[in-house]
Design an enzyme around this catalytic site. Structure first.
Site, PDB file in Angstrom:
ATOM      1  N   HIS A   1       6.086   5.957  -5.480  1.00 31.15           N
ATOM      2  CA  HIS A   1       6.075   4.428  -4.954  1.00 31.15           C
ATOM      3  C   HIS A   1       4.557   3.877  -4.652  1.00 31.15           C
ATOM      4  O   HIS A   1       3.677   4.288  -3.932  1.00 31.15           O
ATOM      5  CB  HIS A   1       6.833   4.246  -3.524  1.00 31.15           C
ATOM      6  CG  HIS A   1       6.915   2.979  -3.022  1.00 31.15           C
ATOM      7  ND1 HIS A   1       7.952   2.345  -2.576  1.00 31.15           N
ATOM      8  CD2 HIS A   1       5.884   2.037  -2.991  1.00 31.15           C
ATOM      9  CE1 HIS A   1       7.780   1.061  -2.233  1.00 31.15           C
ATOM     10  NE2 HIS A   1       6.575   0.723  -2.522  1.00 31.15           N
TER      11      HIS A   1
ATOM     12  N   HIS B   1       1.681   0.551  -5.717  1.00 33.02           N
ATOM     13  CA  HIS B   1       1.261  -0.654  -6.438  1.00 33.02           C
ATOM     14  C   HIS B   1       0.005  -0.600  -6.971  1.00 33.02           C
ATOM     15  O   HIS B   1      -1.168  -0.379  -6.402  1.00 33.02           O
ATOM     16  CB  HIS B   1       1.056  -1.584  -5.089  1.00 33.02           C
ATOM     17  CG  HIS B   1       2.753  -1.865  -4.524  1.00 33.02           C
ATOM     18  ND1 HIS B   1       3.661  -2.677  -4.904  1.00 33.02           N
ATOM     19  CD2 HIS B   1       3.044  -1.175  -3.653  1.00 33.02           C
ATOM     20  CE1 HIS B   1       4.641  -2.615  -4.109  1.00 33.02           C
ATOM     21  NE2 HIS B   1       4.355  -1.560  -3.117  1.00 33.02           N
TER      22      HIS B   1
ATOM     23  N   LYS C   1      13.944  -2.375  -9.373  1.00 27.42           N
ATOM     24  CA  LYS C   1      13.596  -2.461  -7.870  1.00 27.42           C
ATOM     25  C   LYS C   1      14.201  -3.517  -7.151  1.00 27.42           C
ATOM     26  O   LYS C   1      14.302  -4.728  -7.721  1.00 27.42           O
ATOM     27  CB  LYS C   1      12.080  -2.440  -7.707  1.00 27.42           C
ATOM     28  CG  LYS C   1      11.446  -2.646  -6.333  1.00 27.42           C
ATOM     29  CD  LYS C   1      11.510  -1.337  -5.577  1.00 27.42           C
ATOM     30  CE  LYS C   1      11.362  -1.621  -4.112  1.00 27.42           C
ATOM     31  NZ  LYS C   1       9.795  -1.810  -3.806  1.00 27.42           N
TER      32      LYS C   1
ATOM     33  N   HIS D   1      13.704  -1.959  -1.332  1.00 29.80           N
ATOM     34  CA  HIS D   1      13.046  -2.184  -0.304  1.00 29.80           C
ATOM     35  C   HIS D   1      14.188  -2.522   0.790  1.00 29.80           C
ATOM     36  O   HIS D   1      14.713  -3.713   0.554  1.00 29.80           O
ATOM     37  CB  HIS D   1      12.157  -3.527  -0.399  1.00 29.80           C
ATOM     38  CG  HIS D   1      11.394  -3.886   0.741  1.00 29.80           C
ATOM     39  ND1 HIS D   1       9.952  -3.756   0.917  1.00 29.80           N
ATOM     40  CD2 HIS D   1      11.868  -4.244   1.949  1.00 29.80           C
ATOM     41  CE1 HIS D   1       9.662  -4.146   2.260  1.00 29.80           C
ATOM     42  NE2 HIS D   1      10.805  -4.450   2.771  1.00 29.80           N
TER      43      HIS D   1
ATOM     44  N   HIS E   1      10.085   3.828   1.244  1.00 24.51           N
ATOM     45  CA  HIS E   1       9.311   3.696   2.371  1.00 24.51           C
ATOM     46  C   HIS E   1      10.101   3.609   3.749  1.00 24.51           C
ATOM     47  O   HIS E   1       9.770   2.503   4.533  1.00 24.51           O
ATOM     48  CB  HIS E   1       8.197   2.438   2.268  1.00 24.51           C
ATOM     49  CG  HIS E   1       8.520   1.171   1.767  1.00 24.51           C
ATOM     50  ND1 HIS E   1       9.904   0.840   2.253  1.00 24.51           N
ATOM     51  CD2 HIS E   1       8.062   0.243   0.982  1.00 24.51           C
ATOM     52  CE1 HIS E   1       9.930  -0.598   1.641  1.00 24.51           C
ATOM     53  NE2 HIS E   1       8.904  -0.745   0.973  1.00 24.51           N
TER      54      HIS E   1
ATOM     55  N   ASP F   1       3.228   4.241  -1.326  1.00 21.12           N
ATOM     56  CA  ASP F   1       3.084   2.835  -1.075  1.00 21.12           C
ATOM     57  C   ASP F   1       1.707   2.115  -0.947  1.00 21.12           C
ATOM     58  O   ASP F   1       1.516   1.016  -0.110  1.00 21.12           O
ATOM     59  CB  ASP F   1       3.945   2.185   0.116  1.00 21.12           C
ATOM     60  CG  ASP F   1       4.376   0.856   0.232  1.00 21.12           C
ATOM     61  OD1 ASP F   1       4.286   0.066  -0.972  1.00 21.12           O
ATOM     62  OD2 ASP F   1       4.628   0.376   1.220  1.00 21.12           O
TER      63      ASP F   1
HETATM   64  N1  LIG Z   1       4.301  -2.252   1.869  1.00 21.96           N
HETATM   65  C1  LIG Z   1       3.732  -3.486   1.957  1.00 21.96           C
HETATM   66  O1  LIG Z   1       3.297  -3.788   3.064  1.00 21.96           O
HETATM   67  N2  LIG Z   1       3.257  -4.256   0.856  1.00 21.96           N
HETATM   68  C2  LIG Z   1       3.478  -4.276  -0.466  1.00 21.96           C
HETATM   69  C3  LIG Z   1       5.142  -4.254  -0.976  1.00 21.96           C
HETATM   70  C4  LIG Z   1       6.166  -3.422  -0.144  1.00 21.96           C
HETATM   71  O2  LIG Z   1       6.218  -2.447  -0.656  1.00 21.96           O
HETATM   72  O3  LIG Z   1       6.909  -3.889   0.344  1.00 21.96           O
HETATM   73  C5  LIG Z   1       2.921  -4.803  -1.405  1.00 21.96           C
HETATM   74  O4  LIG Z   1       2.887  -4.983  -2.629  1.00 21.96           O
HETATM   75  O5  LIG Z   1       1.511  -5.453  -0.880  1.00 21.96           O
HETATM   76 ZN   LIG Z   2       5.591  -0.817  -1.843  1.00 29.58          ZN
HETATM   77 ZN   LIG Z   3       8.595  -2.419   0.030  1.00 31.41          ZN
END
Ligand SMILES: NC(=O)N[C@@H](CC(=O)O)C(=O)O
Ligand SMILES: [Zn+2]
Ligand SMILES: [Zn+2]
Length: 344
Positions: free
Chosen positions: A13, A15, A98, A135, A173, A246
Site C-alpha cells: 500500500h 502513494h 481500489k 479504504h 490500513h 501507506d
Molecule cells: N492515508 C492517508 O492519510 N492519506 C492517503 C490516502 C489514504 O490512504 O487514505 C493519501 O493519499 O494522502
Molecule cells: Zn493510502
Molecule cells: Zn486509505
C-alpha cells in the site's frame, strides 16, 4: 541479535504521487522494496488501464539506475467504472482495483458514492481474478470519525465478503481491534495491511500536548487498546496480515496548515520502523512473514528472490527532506531514533 536478514520485502500500500514527486518517492521505496502496490488517488484519479499504464511508465522512468523496482498498478473505482474497464485493466496486467468511499480520504471526491451499485463490477473482478482493495470507512457526516472503520465493517464489509466469497479483498490500513478480529475470523478471501504509524502510535500521539499534524493520517489513529490489538495481531504471525506502509507524502506547508492534509511520509524509514516494532514485541522472527511472504501469497504472486539485511544501529530520522520542487517535507517519525538500519 545485531543483524537481521529477510527475503526481499514488498510494500502492499503506497502513494508515489506523480510528476516531480516521483524522483523523491520512487527511490525512497525502491531502496528496499522490490514491488509496491501503487495507489491510484491522483488528480485526476487513475480510472482506466491506459492511464495506469502511462503512470506506470512515469514511475519506471523515475527508478534509480540499475533498480529492478516493479510498480504494481491499481484502478480507481467510481460509479462509472464499467465491466469493460475491469477487463481492459486485467488484460493490461493491473492486479487490483481500489474502493474509496467518496470523500473518505485524500483525492477521493470522485470515488464511489453508492457502494452496492458496484456489486456487478465486483462480480466481474471476481471472475477476472482481480483483487479489491478497500479504504474501509463510512463517510456519513453524523458518524464519529473514530467509529467510521467499525461502522464500515458492520454496514459494508460483512456483505462484500459474504456476497463475493471468491473475490480477494484487502482491508487496507486497518486501525482497530474490530477490524483485526473481523479479518482474523472471516474466510480466506480477506486479508489486511497494517501501517507503521498504527503499530507505533495511538491518538494520544496525535493530540496530547498539542496537535501533531505529522501524525495525522486516515483512518485516524485510534485509542491505545486498538493499537495494542494491531500489535497483537501481527505478533501472531497470521498470514492474513501484511506490510503496507501507506506512505503518503504531503509538503510541510500542506500538513502544518489550518486544514492539514492526512498522510504520513514513511518510505525512508518504513522497513526500519517495522523492525523496531517487531523487536519491541519480541517477535523479530515474524517480520519476514509479514514483510515478504504473506503479501505475495495472498495476491497469488511469487515471493521475491534475494534478501535485505538490517543492522542493529541507532539512527535519527531527519527533521526535513527537500522535495524536487524545493519545498520541504517532514518525514514520518522525524527527529525520533530508530534501532534498526537498512544495510547499504
Ligand atoms: N492515508 C492517508 O492519510 N492519506 C492517503 C490516502 C489514504 O490512504 O487514505 C493519501 O493519499 O494522502
Ligand atoms: Zn493510502
Ligand atoms: Zn486509505
Amino acid at each position: 541479535m545485531t543483524t537481521l536478514t529477510i527475503q526481499t520485502p514488498d510494500d502492499w500500500h503506497l502513494h508515489l504521487r506523480d510528476a516531480d514527486m516521483l524522483p523523491e518517492t520512487v527511490p525512497a521505496t525502491a531502496r528496499c522494496f522490490k514491488r509496491a502496490i501503487v495507489m491510484p488517488n491522483l488528480v485526476p484519479p487513475v480510472t482506466t488501464a491506459e492511464m495506469a499504464m502511462a503512470y506506470r511508465q512515469r514511475i519506471l522512468d523515475a527508478r534509480p539506475a540499475g533498480s529492478k523496482f516493479e510498480p504494481l498498478m491499481t484502478l480507481f473505482l467510481t460509479n462509472s467504472t464499467s465491466a469493460q474497464d475491469i477487463m481492459d485493466a486485467k488484460a493490461a496486467g493491473i492486479v487490483a482495483a481500489k474502493l474509496y468511499p467518496a470523500g473518505a480520504t485524500t483525492n477521493s471526491s470522485a470515488a464511489v458514492k453508492q457502494l452496492e451499485a458496484m456489486y456487478p463490477i465486483f462480480d466481474v473482478m471476481q471472475q477476472q481474478g482481480m483483487l479489491l482493495l478497500v479504504h474501509g470507512e463510512v463517510t456519513d457526516h453524523h458518524i464519529d470519525i473514530f467509529d467510521r472503520e467499525k461502522e464500515f465493517i458492520d454496514q459494508k464489509m460483512v456483505h462484500i465478503v459474504n456476497n463475493f466469497p471468491n473475490l480477494k479483498v484487502v482491508f487496507e490500513h486497518i486501525t482497530t481491534g474490530d477490524a483485526a478480529q473481523f479479518v482474523q475470523e472471516a474466510g480466506d478471501n480477506i486479508a489486511a495491511t497494517i501501517t507503521p504509524q498504527h503499530l507505533l502510535l495511538n491518538r494520544n500521539d496525535l493530540l496530547v500536548g498539542g496537535v501533531r499534524p505529522h501524525n495525522f493520517c486516515l483512518p485516524v489513529l485510534k485509542r491505545n487498546t486498538h493499537q495494542q490489538a494491531l500489535r497483537a495481531a501481527v505478533k501472531t504471525g497470521s498470514p492474513k496480515f501484511f506490510l503496507g506502509t501507506d506512505s503518503a507524502p504531503h509538503a510541510k506547508e500542506a500538513k502544518e496548515n489550518a486544514c492539514g492534509c492526512a498522510g504520513c511520509y514513511s518510505a525512508w524509514s518504513a522497513i526500519e520502523l517495522y523492525a523496531h516494532v517487531f523487536e519491541d514485541l519480541g517477535a523479530l522472527d515474524k517480520l519476514e512473514g509479514f514483510a515478504s511472504h504473506h503479501g505475495p501469497d495472498f495476491y497469488g504472486l511469487p515471493r521475491n528472490e534475494g534478501t535485505i539485511t538490517l543492522v542493529r544501529e541507532d539512527w535519527t530520522i531527519p527533521g526535513e527532506i527537500e522535495l524536487p520542487s524545493g519545498k520541504p517535507i517532514v518525514p514520518f517519525f522525524a527527529g525520533e531514533s530508530v534501532h534498526w538500519k537498512l544495510k547499504a
